[in-house]
Write a protein that holds these residues in place. Structure first.
Motif, PDB file in Angstrom:
ATOM      1  N   LEU A  45       0.800  -1.233   0.000  1.00 36.95           N
ATOM      2  CA  LEU A  45       0.000   0.000   0.000  1.00 36.95           C
ATOM      3  C   LEU A  45       0.834   1.286   0.000  1.00 36.95           C
ATOM      4  CD1 LEU A  45      -3.015  -0.784   2.374  1.00 36.95           C
ATOM      5  CD2 LEU A  45      -3.054  -0.416  -0.094  1.00 36.95           C
ATOM      6  N   GLN A  46       2.062   1.240   0.497  1.00 38.17           N
ATOM      7  CA  GLN A  46       2.935   2.416   0.558  1.00 38.17           C
ATOM      8  C   GLN A  46       2.228   3.638   1.171  1.00 38.17           C
ATOM      9  OE1 GLN A  46       4.046   2.243  -3.779  1.00 38.17           O
ATOM     10  NE2 GLN A  46       6.111   2.487  -2.949  1.00 38.17           N
ATOM     11  N   PRO A  47       1.874   3.575   2.455  1.00 35.23           N
ATOM     12  CA  PRO A  47       1.192   4.700   3.085  1.00 35.23           C
ATOM     13  C   PRO A  47       2.189   5.788   3.531  1.00 35.23           C
ATOM     14  CG  PRO A  47       1.507   2.978   4.696  1.00 35.23           C
ATOM     15  CD  PRO A  47       2.101   2.466   3.423  1.00 35.23           C
ATOM     16  N   LEU A  48       3.134   6.110   2.656  1.00 36.91           N
ATOM     17  CA  LEU A  48       4.285   6.940   3.010  1.00 36.91           C
ATOM     18  C   LEU A  48       4.604   7.938   1.916  1.00 36.91           C
ATOM     19  CD1 LEU A  48       6.608   3.824   3.471  1.00 36.91           C
ATOM     20  CD2 LEU A  48       5.144   4.759   5.269  1.00 36.91           C
ATOM     21  N   ILE A  80      12.920  13.690   4.715  1.00 33.32           N
ATOM     22  CA  ILE A  80      11.940  13.660   5.803  1.00 33.32           C
ATOM     23  C   ILE A  80      10.914  12.582   5.455  1.00 33.32           C
ATOM     24  CG2 ILE A  80      10.235  14.985   7.099  1.00 33.32           C
ATOM     25  CD1 ILE A  80      12.010  17.457   5.899  1.00 33.32           C
ATOM     26  N   LEU A  81      10.918  11.541   6.257  1.00 29.94           N
ATOM     27  CA  LEU A  81      10.049  10.393   6.003  1.00 29.94           C
ATOM     28  C   LEU A  81       8.716  10.601   6.705  1.00 29.94           C
ATOM     29  CD1 LEU A  81      12.655   7.502   6.444  1.00 29.94           C
ATOM     30  CD2 LEU A  81      12.348   9.100   4.541  1.00 29.94           C
ATOM     31  N   CYS A  82       7.646  10.510   5.932  1.00 26.12           N
ATOM     32  CA  CYS A  82       6.311  10.866   6.436  1.00 26.12           C
ATOM     33  C   CYS A  82       5.319   9.723   6.229  1.00 26.12           C
ATOM     34  CB  CYS A  82       5.775  12.088   5.691  1.00 26.12           C
ATOM     35  SG  CYS A  82       6.903  13.504   5.672  1.00 26.12           S
ATOM     36  N   VAL A  83       4.301   9.724   7.069  1.00 27.35           N
ATOM     37  CA  VAL A  83       3.175   8.796   6.894  1.00 27.35           C
ATOM     38  C   VAL A  83       1.926   9.590   6.541  1.00 27.35           C
ATOM     39  CG1 VAL A  83       4.083   7.040   8.450  1.00 27.35           C
ATOM     40  CG2 VAL A  83       2.621   8.842   9.369  1.00 27.35           C
ATOM     41  N   GLU A  84       0.998   8.919   5.906  1.00 27.71           N
ATOM     42  CA  GLU A  84      -0.296   9.531   5.603  1.00 27.71           C
ATOM     43  C   GLU A  84      -1.060   9.767   6.911  1.00 27.71           C
ATOM     44  OE1 GLU A  84      -1.412  10.335   2.585  1.00 27.71           O
ATOM     45  OE2 GLU A  84       0.024   9.286   1.281  1.00 27.71           O
ATOM     46  N   LYS A  85      -1.855  10.815   6.943  1.00 31.21           N
ATOM     47  CA  LYS A  85      -2.632  11.074   8.155  1.00 31.21           C
ATOM     48  C   LYS A  85      -3.788  10.097   8.308  1.00 31.21           C
ATOM     49  CE  LYS A  85      -1.592  15.640   9.720  1.00 31.21           C
ATOM     50  NZ  LYS A  85      -2.156  16.847  10.322  1.00 31.21           N
ATOM     51  N   LEU A 177      -0.015  14.786   5.493  1.00 30.18           N
ATOM     52  CA  LEU A 177       1.143  14.002   5.913  1.00 30.18           C
ATOM     53  C   LEU A 177       1.585  14.374   7.315  1.00 30.18           C
ATOM     54  CD1 LEU A 177       3.244  14.284   2.635  1.00 30.18           C
ATOM     55  CD2 LEU A 177       1.858  12.322   3.357  1.00 30.18           C
ATOM     56  N   GLU A 178       2.305  13.448   7.927  1.00 31.01           N
ATOM     57  CA  GLU A 178       2.864  13.647   9.265  1.00 31.01           C
ATOM     58  C   GLU A 178       4.307  13.158   9.259  1.00 31.01           C
ATOM     59  OE1 GLU A 178       2.124  11.904  13.788  1.00 31.01           O
ATOM     60  OE2 GLU A 178       0.636  11.567  12.215  1.00 31.01           O
TER      61      GLU A 178
END
Length: 212
Positions: A45-48, A80-85, A177-178
């Motif tokens: 899914l790559q939620p990043l 900067i590595l982020c995840v989906e909110k 993103l977070e």
């Protein structure tokens, strides 16, 4: 033990001082971008997402938000590595559309998996989903650090920063993103005292359990 890969991993260390005069080539940067894209994630899914900062002024602004760690200022680039909110039904549907487009997989085969995944995520609470996404992000961090070593790129993963202030400065909130991890990359300053420090590890004999 003789292996070029092991030698590279021995060479790698969490760089404390970067040489600000040295910059990654576009080719090297592209390798890191593709590494981020190709790393395994659960369900694929790559939620990043990864934000790449090279602007000098912006790096200066990020440094006080990283508790004044100079790596952020002096590195060639700051990843900067982020995840989906949030992960919603549309996010999952889009994934299966990509699968269909790339593999020409019939909808009759994909649809049961798509529905099962949508149902699975609908039952999860937000903190559980966030933890799952963070787990995926750490998979990509491991891949990035390994590829950095192989490509003779120095790196220093940083969790000690102010995520909300990063998100505000970089407009990540608006992008859904977070930020979770900061990874400055570039080339070590030869005056860094940590270059010659021996690695301290528990050792293969203690960490590995073999069941023959």
């Amino acid at each position: 033990m003789s292996s070029n890969t092991i030698e590279k991993l021995q060479w790698r260390y969490a760089t404390k001082r970067f040489d600000s005069s040295k910059t990654l080539s576009e080719e090297k940067l592209d390798i890191l971008k593709e590494t981020f894209n190709l790393t395994a994630t659960s369900y694929g899914l790559q939620p990043l997402k990864m934000v790449v900062v090279s602007n000098t002024d912006l790096k200066e602004q990020l440094m006080p938000l990283t508790y004044h760690q100079t790596q952020v200022r002096d590195a060639s680039h700051v990843l900067i590595l982020c995840v989906e909110k949030r992960i919603n039904e549309n996010f999952i549907v889009d994934h299966f559309k990509r699968v269909e487009g790339k593999r020409n997989t019939p909808r009759t085969i994909l649809e049961p998996f798509e529905k099962a995944l949508i149902e699975n995520f609908s039952k999860k609470q937000a903190p559980e989903i966030r933890q799952w996404m963070a787990n995926q992000l750490y998979l990509t961090l491991g891949a990035l650090l390994t590829v950095c070593a192989v490509e003779n790129i120095d790196a220093c993963p940083i969790e000690g920063f102010e995520p909300k202030k990063y998100d505000q400065l970089l407009g990540l909130d608006e992008k859904g993103l977070e930020s979770l991890i900061v990874l400055p990359v570039g080339y070590r300053d030869e005056s860094d005292l940590f270059i010659n420090f021996k690695k301290v590890r528990r050792g293969v004999e203690e960490l590995i359990i073999e069941m023959n």
